[in-house]
Design a protein around this motif. Structure first.
Motif, PDB file in Angstrom:
ATOM      1  N   THR A 183       0.817  -1.221   0.000  1.00  0.00           N
ATOM      2  CA  THR A 183       0.000   0.000   0.000  1.00  0.00           C
ATOM      3  C   THR A 183       0.842   1.259   0.000  1.00  0.00           C
ATOM      4  O   THR A 183       0.295   2.363  -0.174  1.00  0.00           O
ATOM      5  CB  THR A 183      -0.935   0.009   1.225  1.00  0.00           C
ATOM      6  OG1 THR A 183      -0.154  -0.127   2.410  1.00  0.00           O
ATOM      7  CG2 THR A 183      -1.946  -1.127   1.141  1.00  0.00           C
ATOM      8  N   ASP A 184       2.160   1.118   0.159  1.00  0.00           N
ATOM      9  CA  ASP A 184       3.036   2.285   0.144  1.00  0.00           C
ATOM     10  C   ASP A 184       3.605   2.513  -1.253  1.00  0.00           C
ATOM     11  O   ASP A 184       3.305   3.507  -1.912  1.00  0.00           O
ATOM     12  CB  ASP A 184       4.155   2.097   1.168  1.00  0.00           C
ATOM     13  CG  ASP A 184       4.999   3.360   1.351  1.00  0.00           C
ATOM     14  OD1 ASP A 184       4.659   4.387   0.739  1.00  0.00           O
ATOM     15  OD2 ASP A 184       5.978   3.314   2.116  1.00  0.00           O
ATOM     16  N   CYS A 185       4.411   1.527  -1.743  1.00  0.00           N
ATOM     17  CA  CYS A 185       5.057   1.721  -3.053  1.00  0.00           C
ATOM     18  C   CYS A 185       4.293   1.060  -4.187  1.00  0.00           C
ATOM     19  O   CYS A 185       4.717   1.135  -5.343  1.00  0.00           O
ATOM     20  CB  CYS A 185       6.498   1.232  -3.008  1.00  0.00           C
ATOM     21  SG  CYS A 185       6.668  -0.571  -2.870  1.00  0.00           S
ATOM     22  N   ARG A 186       3.212   0.351  -3.879  1.00  0.00           N
ATOM     23  CA  ARG A 186       2.317  -0.279  -4.860  1.00  0.00           C
ATOM     24  C   ARG A 186       2.966  -1.437  -5.613  1.00  0.00           C
ATOM     25  O   ARG A 186       2.467  -1.873  -6.648  1.00  0.00           O
ATOM     26  CB  ARG A 186       1.780   0.742  -5.880  1.00  0.00           C
ATOM     27  CG  ARG A 186       1.263   2.019  -5.294  1.00  0.00           C
ATOM     28  CD  ARG A 186       0.141   1.780  -4.311  1.00  0.00           C
ATOM     29  NE  ARG A 186      -1.110   1.434  -4.984  1.00  0.00           N
ATOM     30  CZ  ARG A 186      -2.244   1.116  -4.330  1.00  0.00           C
ATOM     31  NH1 ARG A 186      -2.256   1.061  -3.000  1.00  0.00           N
ATOM     32  NH2 ARG A 186      -3.334   0.827  -5.002  1.00  0.00           N
ATOM     33  N   THR A 187       4.082  -1.969  -5.092  1.00  0.00           N
ATOM     34  CA  THR A 187       4.734  -3.105  -5.728  1.00  0.00           C
ATOM     35  C   THR A 187       3.918  -4.372  -5.504  1.00  0.00           C
ATOM     36  O   THR A 187       3.484  -4.657  -4.375  1.00  0.00           O
ATOM     37  CB  THR A 187       6.152  -3.297  -5.168  1.00  0.00           C
ATOM     38  OG1 THR A 187       6.925  -2.129  -5.453  1.00  0.00           O
ATOM     39  CG2 THR A 187       6.834  -4.519  -5.780  1.00  0.00           C
ATOM     40  N   LEU A 188       3.716  -5.150  -6.568  1.00  0.00           N
ATOM     41  CA  LEU A 188       3.059  -6.450  -6.460  1.00  0.00           C
ATOM     42  C   LEU A 188       4.082  -7.492  -6.034  1.00  0.00           C
ATOM     43  O   LEU A 188       5.259  -7.430  -6.433  1.00  0.00           O
ATOM     44  CB  LEU A 188       2.432  -6.855  -7.787  1.00  0.00           C
ATOM     45  CG  LEU A 188       1.339  -5.934  -8.339  1.00  0.00           C
ATOM     46  CD1 LEU A 188       0.852  -6.456  -9.677  1.00  0.00           C
ATOM     47  CD2 LEU A 188       0.186  -5.791  -7.362  1.00  0.00           C
ATOM     48  N   ALA A 198      10.419  -4.540  -1.500  1.00  0.00           N
ATOM     49  CA  ALA A 198      10.947  -3.378  -2.212  1.00  0.00           C
ATOM     50  C   ALA A 198      11.200  -2.210  -1.270  1.00  0.00           C
ATOM     51  O   ALA A 198      12.250  -1.573  -1.328  1.00  0.00           O
ATOM     52  CB  ALA A 198       9.989  -2.957  -3.322  1.00  0.00           C
ATOM     53  N   CYS A 199      10.223  -1.956  -0.386  1.00  0.00           N
ATOM     54  CA  CYS A 199      10.378  -0.798   0.510  1.00  0.00           C
ATOM     55  C   CYS A 199      10.296  -1.159   1.988  1.00  0.00           C
ATOM     56  O   CYS A 199      10.547  -0.301   2.841  1.00  0.00           O
ATOM     57  CB  CYS A 199       9.334   0.268   0.184  1.00  0.00           C
ATOM     58  SG  CYS A 199       7.643  -0.183   0.650  1.00  0.00           S
ATOM     59  N   GLY A 200       9.920  -2.405   2.315  1.00  0.00           N
ATOM     60  CA  GLY A 200       9.859  -2.838   3.705  1.00  0.00           C
ATOM     61  C   GLY A 200       8.553  -2.527   4.407  1.00  0.00           C
ATOM     62  O   GLY A 200       8.397  -2.868   5.595  1.00  0.00           O
ATOM     63  N   CYS A 201       7.605  -1.924   3.722  1.00  0.00           N
ATOM     64  CA  CYS A 201       6.322  -1.603   4.340  1.00  0.00           C
ATOM     65  C   CYS A 201       5.579  -2.885   4.725  1.00  0.00           C
ATOM     66  O   CYS A 201       5.585  -3.867   3.978  1.00  0.00           O
ATOM     67  CB  CYS A 201       5.479  -0.765   3.370  1.00  0.00           C
ATOM     68  SG  CYS A 201       3.836  -0.353   4.002  1.00  0.00           S
ATOM     69  N   LEU A 202       4.918  -2.854   5.871  1.00  0.00           N
ATOM     70  CA  LEU A 202       4.191  -4.021   6.354  1.00  0.00           C
ATOM     71  C   LEU A 202       2.708  -3.994   5.990  1.00  0.00           C
ATOM     72  O   LEU A 202       1.984  -4.945   6.290  1.00  0.00           O
ATOM     73  CB  LEU A 202       4.347  -4.140   7.872  1.00  0.00           C
ATOM     74  CG  LEU A 202       5.774  -4.325   8.395  1.00  0.00           C
ATOM     75  CD1 LEU A 202       5.781  -4.404   9.919  1.00  0.00           C
ATOM     76  CD2 LEU A 202       6.409  -5.572   7.805  1.00  0.00           C
ATOM     77  N   TRP A 204      -0.465  -3.903   3.299  1.00  0.00           N
ATOM     78  CA  TRP A 204      -0.707  -4.371   1.940  1.00  0.00           C
ATOM     79  C   TRP A 204      -2.191  -4.593   1.714  1.00  0.00           C
ATOM     80  O   TRP A 204      -2.981  -4.719   2.661  1.00  0.00           O
ATOM     81  CB  TRP A 204       0.064  -5.665   1.669  1.00  0.00           C
ATOM     82  CG  TRP A 204      -0.165  -6.766   2.705  1.00  0.00           C
ATOM     83  CD1 TRP A 204       0.544  -6.956   3.844  1.00  0.00           C
ATOM     84  CD2 TRP A 204      -1.183  -7.760   2.693  1.00  0.00           C
ATOM     85  NE1 TRP A 204       0.049  -8.015   4.557  1.00  0.00           N
ATOM     86  CE2 TRP A 204      -0.999  -8.539   3.862  1.00  0.00           C
ATOM     87  CE3 TRP A 204      -2.208  -8.075   1.805  1.00  0.00           C
ATOM     88  CZ2 TRP A 204      -1.842  -9.618   4.179  1.00  0.00           C
ATOM     89  CZ3 TRP A 204      -3.046  -9.151   2.111  1.00  0.00           C
ATOM     90  CH2 TRP A 204      -2.850  -9.907   3.292  1.00  0.00           C
ATOM     91  N   ASP A 205      -2.556  -4.637   0.430  1.00  0.00           N
ATOM     92  CA  ASP A 205      -3.880  -5.098   0.025  1.00  0.00           C
ATOM     93  C   ASP A 205      -3.684  -6.120  -1.081  1.00  0.00           C
ATOM     94  O   ASP A 205      -2.559  -6.606  -1.281  1.00  0.00           O
ATOM     95  CB  ASP A 205      -4.784  -3.925  -0.386  1.00  0.00           C
ATOM     96  CG  ASP A 205      -4.196  -3.105  -1.532  1.00  0.00           C
ATOM     97  OD1 ASP A 205      -3.234  -3.576  -2.189  1.00  0.00           O
ATOM     98  OD2 ASP A 205      -4.679  -1.980  -1.798  1.00  0.00           O
ATOM     99  N   THR A 206      -4.717  -6.484  -1.809  1.00  0.00           N
ATOM    100  CA  THR A 206      -4.591  -7.523  -2.833  1.00  0.00           C
ATOM    101  C   THR A 206      -5.180  -7.061  -4.159  1.00  0.00           C
ATOM    102  O   THR A 206      -6.064  -6.187  -4.206  1.00  0.00           O
ATOM    103  CB  THR A 206      -5.295  -8.833  -2.411  1.00  0.00           C
ATOM    104  OG1 THR A 206      -6.688  -8.580  -2.207  1.00  0.00           O
ATOM    105  CG2 THR A 206      -4.666  -9.398  -1.146  1.00  0.00           C
ATOM    106  N   VAL A 207      -4.656  -7.675  -5.207  1.00  0.00           N
ATOM    107  CA  VAL A 207      -5.167  -7.494  -6.562  1.00  0.00           C
ATOM    108  C   VAL A 207      -5.558  -8.867  -7.089  1.00  0.00           C
ATOM    109  O   VAL A 207      -4.809  -9.835  -6.930  1.00  0.00           O
ATOM    110  CB  VAL A 207      -4.092  -6.870  -7.472  1.00  0.00           C
ATOM    111  CG1 VAL A 207      -4.563  -6.852  -8.928  1.00  0.00           C
ATOM    112  CG2 VAL A 207      -3.750  -5.463  -7.018  1.00  0.00           C
ATOM    113  N   ARG A 208      -6.694  -8.962  -7.708  1.00  0.00           N
ATOM    114  CA  ARG A 208      -7.130 -10.237  -8.284  1.00  0.00           C
ATOM    115  C   ARG A 208      -6.547 -10.389  -9.674  1.00  0.00           C
ATOM    116  O   ARG A 208      -6.732  -9.525 -10.536  1.00  0.00           O
ATOM    117  CB  ARG A 208      -8.650 -10.310  -8.335  1.00  0.00           C
ATOM    118  CG  ARG A 208      -9.180 -11.615  -8.904  1.00  0.00           C
ATOM    119  CD  ARG A 208     -10.690 -11.670  -8.837  1.00  0.00           C
ATOM    120  NE  ARG A 208     -11.206 -12.898  -9.420  1.00  0.00           N
ATOM    121  CZ  ARG A 208     -12.497 -13.223  -9.466  1.00  0.00           C
ATOM    122  NH1 ARG A 208     -13.399 -12.375  -8.965  1.00  0.00           N
ATOM    123  NH2 ARG A 208     -12.888 -14.362 -10.007  1.00  0.00           N
ATOM    124  N   ALA A 209      -5.811 -11.476  -9.898  1.00  0.00           N
ATOM    125  CA  ALA A 209      -5.196 -11.722 -11.196  1.00  0.00           C
ATOM    126  C   ALA A 209      -6.270 -11.966 -12.242  1.00  0.00           C
ATOM    127  O   ALA A 209      -7.283 -12.635 -11.979  1.00  0.00           O
ATOM    128  CB  ALA A 209      -4.260 -12.919 -11.119  1.00  0.00           C
TER     129      ALA A 209
END
Length: 285
Positions: A183-188, A198-202, A204-209
């Motif tokens: 949720t910080d850097c938006r990396t999947l 990537a950034c160490g943020c704890l 997150w959310d999810t994206v459906r493939a």
């Protein structure tokens, strides 16, 4: 009933064997070193063992007894316990003699292993005619009990579900392939991790493939064969349209037709009442 008469130890009590014993057991007792060393008492049986060539002083009595028990259906054997009694210390240079008798055969006993007989032998060990110690060894000679064998479970191995990936497997049960997104850097990221690599943020959310992908790499499994699988089959490293990769089976095409770059489409396959897995169907051009 005598089993060994006037047996002789193959080697005198000696410092090298004492040293090897102490090193193997991590025993640093100073009584076992130096010019006045004695042998560790627990080595008592070691001085009488026959090694690969055995002892010529053995009689046939013990083998005949075991043969009778074999004939009675007691074809299995397990060692149960031993007892040692130490009467005097053994020192380097002592030469040992010993006699072994079949001390007792129990009444027929019923155990979890099966019904059979406890056979106890007693070995008296002497040096210079003086009794130095006694060693009793007991076995159970038994007829193996019939074990109820559970029916074979030809099921696929269960995935290891923990607090870090439980959301992924809950999505699979709903036929959704969920990818974590920072949720910080938006990396999947995939597979699921507690934090962003990537950034160490704890958080997150999810994206459906969406379910589209290509074969980035693959292997064809031939061995080892498992009952729940039917080799040969292709296992692919699938690059999803979202840019992350997942390992799964490639289905719908012969294993020898799978190729790097082949388009695939996500499906969910149920293997039993508990297990649903994401798989990818190959699309041949």
């Amino acid at each position: 009933m005598p089993a060994t008469v006037a047996g002789k130890g193959k080697d005198p009590v000696n410092l090298p064997m004492i040293r090897h014993w102490c090193e193997a057991l991590g025993d640093t007792n100073p009584a076992y070193t130096g010019p006045d060393a004695i042998a560790p008492p627990a080595m008592l049986q070691a001085w009488t063992m026959g090694g690969l060539t055995g002892h010529t002083a053995r009689t046939t009595a013990y083998d005949e007894l075991l043969g009778l028990l074999d004939a009675a259906g007691c074809t299995a054997v397990v060692a149960t316990d031993c007892e040692q009694e130490y009467l005097r210390p053994l020192r380097p240079g002592d030469e040992l003699t010993f006699d072994t008798v079949i001390e007792s055969v129990s009444d027929r006993k019923t155990t979890k292993l099966g019904a059979g007989y406890f056979v106890t032998t007693r070995t008296d060990i002497r040096t210079a005619g003086e009794l130095a110690g006694t060693h009793r060894f007991r076995i159970l000679k038994y007829a193996p009990a019939r074990q109820k064998q559970p029916p074979p479970q030809h099921r696929r191995p269960r995935p290891v579900v923990n607090r870090d990936n439980a959301g992924f497997w809950a999505g699979v049960e709903r036929h959704e392939l969920l990818i974590q997104r920072c949720t910080d850097c938006r990396t999947l990221r995939f597979p699921w991790l507690p934090g962003c690599n990537a950034c160490g943020c704890l958080d997150w959310d999810t994206v459906r493939a969406v379910g589209d992908g290509t074969v980035h790499s693959y292997v064809v499994m031939h061995h080892p064969p498992f009952p729940a699988f039917d080799p040969p089959y292709a296992v692919g490293l699938i690059e999803l349209a979202e840019g992350v990769r997942i390992v799964s089976n490639v289905i719908g095409v012969p294993y020898d037709k799978v190729r790097i770059g082949m388009p695939v489409r996500l499906e969910f396959q149920r293997y039993d009442e508990e297990l649903v897995l994401p798989v990818f169907r190959g699309v041949m051009g």
